[in-house]
Design a protein around this motif. Structure first.
Motif, PDB file in Angstrom:
ATOM      1  N   ALA A  24       0.829  -1.213   0.000  1.00  0.00           N
ATOM      2  CA  ALA A  24       0.000   0.000   0.000  1.00  0.00           C
ATOM      3  C   ALA A  24       0.863   1.262   0.000  1.00  0.00           C
ATOM      4  O   ALA A  24       2.063   1.221   0.263  1.00  0.00           O
ATOM      5  CB  ALA A  24      -0.924   0.000   1.213  1.00  0.00           C
ATOM      6  N   TYR A  25       0.222   2.394  -0.277  1.00  0.00           N
ATOM      7  CA  TYR A  25       0.922   3.684  -0.227  1.00  0.00           C
ATOM      8  C   TYR A  25       0.938   4.216   1.207  1.00  0.00           C
ATOM      9  O   TYR A  25       1.899   4.843   1.638  1.00  0.00           O
ATOM     10  CB  TYR A  25       0.237   4.703  -1.141  1.00  0.00           C
ATOM     11  CG  TYR A  25      -0.023   4.176  -2.529  1.00  0.00           C
ATOM     12  CD1 TYR A  25       1.035   3.703  -3.329  1.00  0.00           C
ATOM     13  CD2 TYR A  25      -1.319   4.123  -3.045  1.00  0.00           C
ATOM     14  CE1 TYR A  25       0.792   3.181  -4.586  1.00  0.00           C
ATOM     15  CE2 TYR A  25      -1.559   3.606  -4.311  1.00  0.00           C
ATOM     16  CZ  TYR A  25      -0.499   3.140  -5.073  1.00  0.00           C
ATOM     17  OH  TYR A  25      -0.737   2.624  -6.312  1.00  0.00           O
ATOM     18  N   THR A  43      -6.590  -0.096   7.707  1.00  0.00           N
ATOM     19  CA  THR A  43      -7.204   0.428   6.489  1.00  0.00           C
ATOM     20  C   THR A  43      -6.101   1.042   5.646  1.00  0.00           C
ATOM     21  O   THR A  43      -5.384   1.927   6.124  1.00  0.00           O
ATOM     22  CB  THR A  43      -8.233   1.529   6.843  1.00  0.00           C
ATOM     23  OG1 THR A  43      -9.092   1.025   7.862  1.00  0.00           O
ATOM     24  CG2 THR A  43      -9.053   1.934   5.638  1.00  0.00           C
ATOM     25  N   ASP A  44      -5.942   0.544   4.420  1.00  0.00           N
ATOM     26  CA  ASP A  44      -4.867   1.123   3.612  1.00  0.00           C
ATOM     27  C   ASP A  44      -5.370   1.679   2.292  1.00  0.00           C
ATOM     28  O   ASP A  44      -6.454   1.330   1.814  1.00  0.00           O
ATOM     29  CB  ASP A  44      -3.728   0.116   3.396  1.00  0.00           C
ATOM     30  CG  ASP A  44      -4.068  -1.008   2.425  1.00  0.00           C
ATOM     31  OD1 ASP A  44      -4.625  -0.745   1.348  1.00  0.00           O
ATOM     32  OD2 ASP A  44      -3.724  -2.164   2.741  1.00  0.00           O
ATOM     33  N   ASP A  77      -8.413 -10.804  -5.968  1.00  0.00           N
ATOM     34  CA  ASP A  77      -9.114 -12.058  -5.665  1.00  0.00           C
ATOM     35  C   ASP A  77      -8.760 -12.471  -4.238  1.00  0.00           C
ATOM     36  O   ASP A  77      -7.698 -13.048  -3.998  1.00  0.00           O
ATOM     37  CB  ASP A  77      -8.682 -13.127  -6.689  1.00  0.00           C
ATOM     38  CG  ASP A  77      -9.461 -14.423  -6.533  1.00  0.00           C
ATOM     39  OD1 ASP A  77      -9.956 -14.693  -5.414  1.00  0.00           O
ATOM     40  OD2 ASP A  77      -9.559 -15.165  -7.520  1.00  0.00           O
ATOM     41  N   ILE A  78      -9.642 -12.164  -3.312  1.00  0.00           N
ATOM     42  CA  ILE A  78      -9.341 -12.406  -1.888  1.00  0.00           C
ATOM     43  C   ILE A  78      -9.188 -13.905  -1.603  1.00  0.00           C
ATOM     44  O   ILE A  78      -8.293 -14.311  -0.858  1.00  0.00           O
ATOM     45  CB  ILE A  78     -10.422 -11.757  -0.979  1.00  0.00           C
ATOM     46  CG1 ILE A  78     -10.218 -10.225  -0.997  1.00  0.00           C
ATOM     47  CG2 ILE A  78     -10.332 -12.276   0.456  1.00  0.00           C
ATOM     48  CD1 ILE A  78     -11.207  -9.428  -0.191  1.00  0.00           C
ATOM     49  N   ASP A  79     -10.032 -14.725  -2.216  1.00  0.00           N
ATOM     50  CA  ASP A  79      -9.916 -16.177  -1.984  1.00  0.00           C
ATOM     51  C   ASP A  79      -8.541 -16.687  -2.393  1.00  0.00           C
ATOM     52  O   ASP A  79      -7.927 -17.496  -1.698  1.00  0.00           O
ATOM     53  CB  ASP A  79     -10.991 -16.938  -2.771  1.00  0.00           C
ATOM     54  CG  ASP A  79     -12.370 -16.730  -2.149  1.00  0.00           C
ATOM     55  OD1 ASP A  79     -12.411 -16.361  -0.956  1.00  0.00           O
ATOM     56  OD2 ASP A  79     -13.365 -16.922  -2.850  1.00  0.00           O
ATOM     57  N   LEU A  80      -8.055 -16.177  -3.521  1.00  0.00           N
ATOM     58  CA  LEU A  80      -6.732 -16.584  -4.001  1.00  0.00           C
ATOM     59  C   LEU A  80      -5.641 -16.070  -3.053  1.00  0.00           C
ATOM     60  O   LEU A  80      -4.701 -16.789  -2.708  1.00  0.00           O
ATOM     61  CB  LEU A  80      -6.514 -16.023  -5.410  1.00  0.00           C
ATOM     62  CG  LEU A  80      -5.313 -16.506  -6.213  1.00  0.00           C
ATOM     63  CD1 LEU A  80      -5.345 -18.023  -6.384  1.00  0.00           C
ATOM     64  CD2 LEU A  80      -5.292 -15.833  -7.592  1.00  0.00           C
ATOM     65  N   ALA A  81      -5.801 -14.818  -2.597  1.00  0.00           N
ATOM     66  CA  ALA A  81      -4.804 -14.231  -1.694  1.00  0.00           C
ATOM     67  C   ALA A  81      -4.731 -14.965  -0.363  1.00  0.00           C
ATOM     68  O   ALA A  81      -3.682 -14.981   0.294  1.00  0.00           O
ATOM     69  CB  ALA A  81      -5.126 -12.754  -1.454  1.00  0.00           C
ATOM     70  N   MET A  82      -5.843 -15.587   0.029  1.00  0.00           N
ATOM     71  CA  MET A  82      -5.864 -16.323   1.297  1.00  0.00           C
ATOM     72  C   MET A  82      -5.173 -17.685   1.170  1.00  0.00           C
ATOM     73  O   MET A  82      -4.918 -18.342   2.167  1.00  0.00           O
ATOM     74  CB  MET A  82      -7.308 -16.558   1.769  1.00  0.00           C
ATOM     75  CG  MET A  82      -8.054 -15.311   2.184  1.00  0.00           C
ATOM     76  SD  MET A  82      -7.318 -14.379   3.545  1.00  0.00           S
ATOM     77  CE  MET A  82      -7.459 -15.520   4.893  1.00  0.00           C
ATOM     78  N   SER A  85     -11.685  -5.504   0.080  1.00  0.00           N
ATOM     79  CA  SER A  85     -10.727  -4.792  -0.754  1.00  0.00           C
ATOM     80  C   SER A  85     -11.359  -4.320  -2.047  1.00  0.00           C
ATOM     81  O   SER A  85     -12.241  -4.983  -2.597  1.00  0.00           O
ATOM     82  CB  SER A  85      -9.550  -5.725  -1.062  1.00  0.00           C
ATOM     83  OG  SER A  85      -8.516  -4.987  -1.661  1.00  0.00           O
ATOM     84  N   THR A  86     -10.902  -3.167  -2.510  1.00  0.00           N
ATOM     85  CA  THR A  86     -11.310  -2.658  -3.818  1.00  0.00           C
ATOM     86  C   THR A  86     -10.041  -2.383  -4.616  1.00  0.00           C
ATOM     87  O   THR A  86      -9.171  -1.627  -4.155  1.00  0.00           O
ATOM     88  CB  THR A  86     -12.125  -1.356  -3.664  1.00  0.00           C
ATOM     89  OG1 THR A  86     -13.190  -1.590  -2.743  1.00  0.00           O
ATOM     90  CG2 THR A  86     -12.691  -0.911  -4.997  1.00  0.00           C
ATOM     91  N   VAL A  87      -9.958  -2.988  -5.774  1.00  0.00           N
ATOM     92  CA  VAL A  87      -8.762  -2.819  -6.599  1.00  0.00           C
ATOM     93  C   VAL A  87      -8.579  -1.342  -6.960  1.00  0.00           C
ATOM     94  O   VAL A  87      -9.527  -0.664  -7.349  1.00  0.00           O
ATOM     95  CB  VAL A  87      -8.867  -3.685  -7.879  1.00  0.00           C
ATOM     96  CG1 VAL A  87      -7.726  -3.390  -8.843  1.00  0.00           C
ATOM     97  CG2 VAL A  87      -8.850  -5.165  -7.504  1.00  0.00           C
TER      98      VAL A  87
END
Lengths: 140, 114
Positions: free
Chosen positions: A55-56, A74-75, A82-87, A123-125
């Motif tokens: 994040a910035y 919060t960033d 893809d949150i499922d993939l990130a998990m 999350s929002t891209v």
């Protein structure tokens, strides 16, 4: 109730973990069980590294209640597509710089999940990510 | 065994936590991946690593690790030493490789976690 607010700068690797360190000291002073402290600070440390790595900037809100600790990060950043993939263990989009710091092997979010009683990730891209977790001081 | 004995076996130098050299350690874990170290649930583990940066010491702090061995002549920075002193962590620098360090400490009686 105790409430703390911290800021994180993206890319600031040398300070990643400072908030976890402060939270650890505070929970120790409150005589919280050692295993619960450890689970909480491991989750928070991984989360801090995630903000620094992806994040910035970010804000961390820590709320300590008599029976639990709630932490919200919060960033503003790239977000997670893809949150499922990130998990999933082993999935990572980390840069070489993150790997040089000893992270970026796709273990961060699974580690956070394993060390928290309640976890919520949104999350929002292109906008950012909010990660919120709770650990209870007594087994539920 | 005491941390000071492991230091001698490794021809190592303690650069922080001199007051902890008499402490006993029974188990060890070797990794350069800090997320892997953070999965450990045991206390008082000796960490062997080639990762000589501040995050190795932060990871030790979060994981209740009180001894970090830096292999292959990696030097601890001033920032690492300062944090280690604050967090009661011994940093040992050794010229030996991660493989040799692990073998020597295993032979000396340190147990693996997994």
């Amino acid at each position: 109730m105790m409430e703390f607010r911290f800021e994180i700068n993206g890319g600031d690797f040398s300070n990643a973990g400072m908030i976890s360190s402060l939270v650890k000291k505070t929970l120790k002073q409150l005589n919280i069980d050692g295993m619960i402290i450890r689970r909480t600070v491991v989750a928070l440390y991984e989360a801090e590294v995630n903000v620094v790595a992806h994040a910035y900037s970010g804000v961390v809100n820590v709320n300590i209640f008599p029976d639990k600790i709630k932490i919200k990060l919060t960033d503003k950043g790239t977000g997670i597509a893809d949150i499922d993939l990130a998990m999933q263990q082993g999935y990572s989009t980390a840069s070489p710089a993150v790997r040089e710091m000893g992270f970026g092997a796709g273990m961060g979010l699974p580690n956070i999940k394993n060390n928290t009683d309640e976890l919520n990730l949104e999350s929002t891209v292109g906008v950012g990510t909010t990660l919120e977790f709770t650990n209870f001081f007594e087994p539920k | 065994m005491k941390i000071s004995e492991f230091k001698d076996i490794l021809s190592g130098k303690a650069v922080s936590g001199a007051h902890l050299l008499d402490h006993e350690v029974k188990v060890a874990f070797a990794s350069d991946l800090m997320s892997d170290v953070l999965t450990i649930t045991e206390d008082n583990v000796l960490l062997i690593t080639g990762l000589a940066n501040i995050q190795a010491i932060r990871t030790a702090e979060m994981s209740n690790i009180h001894c970090v061995v830096l292999v292959r002549n990696k030097n601890a920075s001033c920032e690492m030493i300062r944090l280690a002193e604050e967090s009661d962590i011994v940093i040992i620098e050794t010229p030996y490789s991660l493989f040799r360090t692990s073998g020597l400490l295993f032979n000396a009686g340190l147990s693996p976690i997994y």
